[in-house]
Motif scaffolding. Structure first.
Motif, PDB file in Angstrom:
ATOM      1  N   TRP A  75       0.839  -1.193   0.000  1.00 36.98           N
ATOM      2  CA  TRP A  75       0.000   0.000   0.000  1.00 36.98           C
ATOM      3  C   TRP A  75       0.883   1.256   0.000  1.00 36.98           C
ATOM      4  N   LYS A  76       1.914   1.257   0.841  1.00 30.19           N
ATOM      5  CA  LYS A  76       2.814   2.410   0.908  1.00 30.19           C
ATOM      6  C   LYS A  76       3.444   2.690  -0.456  1.00 30.19           C
ATOM      7  N   LYS A  77       3.920   1.636  -1.112  1.00 31.32           N
ATOM      8  CA  LYS A  77       4.562   1.817  -2.416  1.00 31.32           C
ATOM      9  C   LYS A  77       3.591   2.383  -3.447  1.00 31.32           C
ATOM     10  N   CYS A  78       2.357   1.940  -3.403  1.00 31.90           N
ATOM     11  CA  CYS A  78       1.369   2.346  -4.391  1.00 31.90           C
ATOM     12  C   CYS A  78       0.720   3.696  -4.103  1.00 31.90           C
ATOM     13  N   TYR A  79       0.504   4.011  -2.838  1.00 34.27           N
ATOM     14  CA  TYR A  79      -0.369   5.140  -2.516  1.00 34.27           C
ATOM     15  C   TYR A  79       0.187   6.196  -1.561  1.00 34.27           C
ATOM     16  N   GLN A  80       1.152   5.851  -0.739  1.00 37.20           N
ATOM     17  CA  GLN A  80       1.609   6.820   0.254  1.00 37.20           C
ATOM     18  C   GLN A  80       2.491   7.871  -0.388  1.00 37.20           C
ATOM     19  N   THR A  81       2.234   9.107  -0.014  1.00 37.50           N
ATOM     20  CA  THR A  81       3.056  10.212  -0.496  1.00 37.50           C
ATOM     21  C   THR A  81       3.803  10.808   0.690  1.00 37.50           C
ATOM     22  N   GLU A  82       4.831  11.565   0.380  1.00 35.39           N
ATOM     23  CA  GLU A  82       5.595  12.239   1.432  1.00 35.39           C
ATOM     24  C   GLU A  82       4.724  13.331   2.034  1.00 35.39           C
ATOM     25  N   ALA A  83       4.684  13.388   3.346  1.00 33.12           N
ATOM     26  CA  ALA A  83       3.905  14.417   4.025  1.00 33.12           C
ATOM     27  C   ALA A  83       4.530  15.783   3.764  1.00 33.12           C
ATOM     28  N   THR A  84       3.671  16.758   3.539  1.00 30.51           N
ATOM     29  CA  THR A  84       4.152  18.118   3.316  1.00 30.51           C
ATOM     30  C   THR A  84       4.548  18.746   4.650  1.00 30.51           C
ATOM     31  N   ALA A  85       5.274  19.838   4.565  1.00 27.45           N
ATOM     32  CA  ALA A  85       5.662  20.568   5.778  1.00 27.45           C
ATOM     33  C   ALA A  85       4.404  21.024   6.523  1.00 27.45           C
ATOM     34  N   GLU A  86       3.389  21.451   5.784  1.00 27.67           N
ATOM     35  CA  GLU A  86       2.129  21.899   6.399  1.00 27.67           C
ATOM     36  C   GLU A  86       1.440  20.744   7.129  1.00 27.67           C
ATOM     37  N   GLN A  87       1.381  19.566   6.501  1.00 25.05           N
ATOM     38  CA  GLN A  87       0.774  18.398   7.145  1.00 25.05           C
ATOM     39  C   GLN A  87       1.518  18.031   8.423  1.00 25.05           C
ATOM     40  N   LYS A  88       2.839  18.035   8.341  1.00 27.23           N
ATOM     41  CA  LYS A  88       3.656  17.688   9.510  1.00 27.23           C
ATOM     42  C   LYS A  88       3.465  18.695  10.640  1.00 27.23           C
ATOM     43  N   ALA A  89       3.408  19.979  10.302  1.00 26.77           N
ATOM     44  CA  ALA A  89       3.217  21.013  11.316  1.00 26.77           C
ATOM     45  C   ALA A  89       1.855  20.867  11.980  1.00 26.77           C
ATOM     46  N   LYS A  90       0.832  20.606  11.184  1.00 31.33           N
ATOM     47  CA  LYS A  90      -0.501  20.420  11.744  1.00 31.33           C
ATOM     48  C   LYS A  90      -0.530  19.189  12.638  1.00 31.33           C
ATOM     49  N   TYR A  91       0.109  18.108  12.196  1.00 28.68           N
ATOM     50  CA  TYR A  91       0.172  16.885  12.995  1.00 28.68           C
ATOM     51  C   TYR A  91       0.835  17.166  14.344  1.00 28.68           C
ATOM     52  N   ASP A  92       1.959  17.859  14.319  1.00 31.71           N
ATOM     53  CA  ASP A  92       2.668  18.189  15.562  1.00 31.71           C
ATOM     54  C   ASP A  92       1.793  19.034  16.486  1.00 31.71           C
ATOM     55  N   ALA A  93       1.063  19.993  15.911  1.00 32.85           N
ATOM     56  CA  ALA A  93       0.192  20.856  16.712  1.00 32.85           C
ATOM     57  C   ALA A  93      -0.957  20.055  17.322  1.00 32.85           C
ATOM     58  N   VAL A  94      -1.552  19.174  16.529  1.00 31.76           N
ATOM     59  CA  VAL A  94      -2.657  18.340  17.022  1.00 31.76           C
ATOM     60  C   VAL A  94      -2.161  17.418  18.132  1.00 31.76           C
ATOM     61  N   GLN A  95      -1.003  16.808  17.933  1.00 32.40           N
ATOM     62  CA  GLN A  95      -0.451  15.916  18.948  1.00 32.40           C
ATOM     63  C   GLN A  95      -0.132  16.674  20.232  1.00 32.40           C
ATOM     64  N   ALA A  96       0.386  17.881  20.116  1.00 32.04           N
ATOM     65  CA  ALA A  96       0.701  18.688  21.301  1.00 32.04           C
ATOM     66  C   ALA A  96      -0.570  19.033  22.068  1.00 32.04           C
ATOM     67  N   GLN A  97      -1.646  19.335  21.348  1.00 26.57           N
ATOM     68  CA  GLN A  97      -2.927  19.650  21.992  1.00 26.57           C
ATOM     69  C   GLN A  97      -3.507  18.444  22.688  1.00 26.57           C
ATOM     70  N   SER A  98      -3.408  17.283  22.069  1.00 32.65           N
ATOM     71  CA  SER A  98      -4.013  16.080  22.653  1.00 32.65           C
ATOM     72  C   SER A  98      -3.194  15.558  23.841  1.00 32.65           C
ATOM     73  N   ALA A  99      -1.969  16.007  23.976  1.00 32.71           N
ATOM     74  CA  ALA A  99      -1.139  15.587  25.104  1.00 32.71           C
ATOM     75  C   ALA A  99      -1.535  16.296  26.395  1.00 32.71           C
ATOM     76  N   HIS A 100      -2.272  17.365  26.286  1.00 33.13           N
ATOM     77  CA  HIS A 100      -2.685  18.143  27.477  1.00 33.13           C
ATOM     78  C   HIS A 100      -3.923  17.599  28.096  1.00 33.13           C
TER      79      HIS A 100
END
Length: 100
Positions: A75-100
């Motif tokens: 699946w990764k070979k066929c469909y996964q794309t590299e996460a953009t800087a924006e996606q990664k930043a949003k992920y980090d922000a969401v994870q930081a919020q859910s840690a509280h």
């Protein structure tokens, strides 16, 4: 509603969710995590845990194949794309919020 009917409806809804995610290969796991707080891998872990609760032996890769409809590496070979800087930043922000 009786228990059996409830279980059947829940199972049908789960199957439809998995089918939908298999068809929407354009939706990346990071997008799901950013918007909903879970992804295909989470579903795989939940599936594995449910099997183990029933006394069944299942490894994570088996559960992933059930959710993805193919081996995860394929699946990764066929469909996964590299996460953009924006996606990664949003992920980090969401994870930081859910840690509280």
């Amino acid at each position: 509603m009786d228990e059996q009917t409830r279980l059947e409806l829940e199972a049908a809804a789960f199957r439809q969710l998995v089918q939908h995610l298999r068809e929407r290969t354009d939706v990346q796991n990071i997008d799901l995590m950013n918007l909903a707080g879970f992804c295909r891998n989470c579903l795989s872990k939940w599936y594995k845990a449910a099997a183990e609760e029933k006394g069944m032996s299942m490894d994570y890769e088996e559960a992933r194949e059930i959710v993805y409809g193919m081996p995860y590496e394929e699946w990764k070979k066929c469909y996964q794309t590299e996460a953009t800087a924006e996606q990664k930043a949003k992920y980090d922000a969401v994870q930081a919020q859910s840690a509280h």
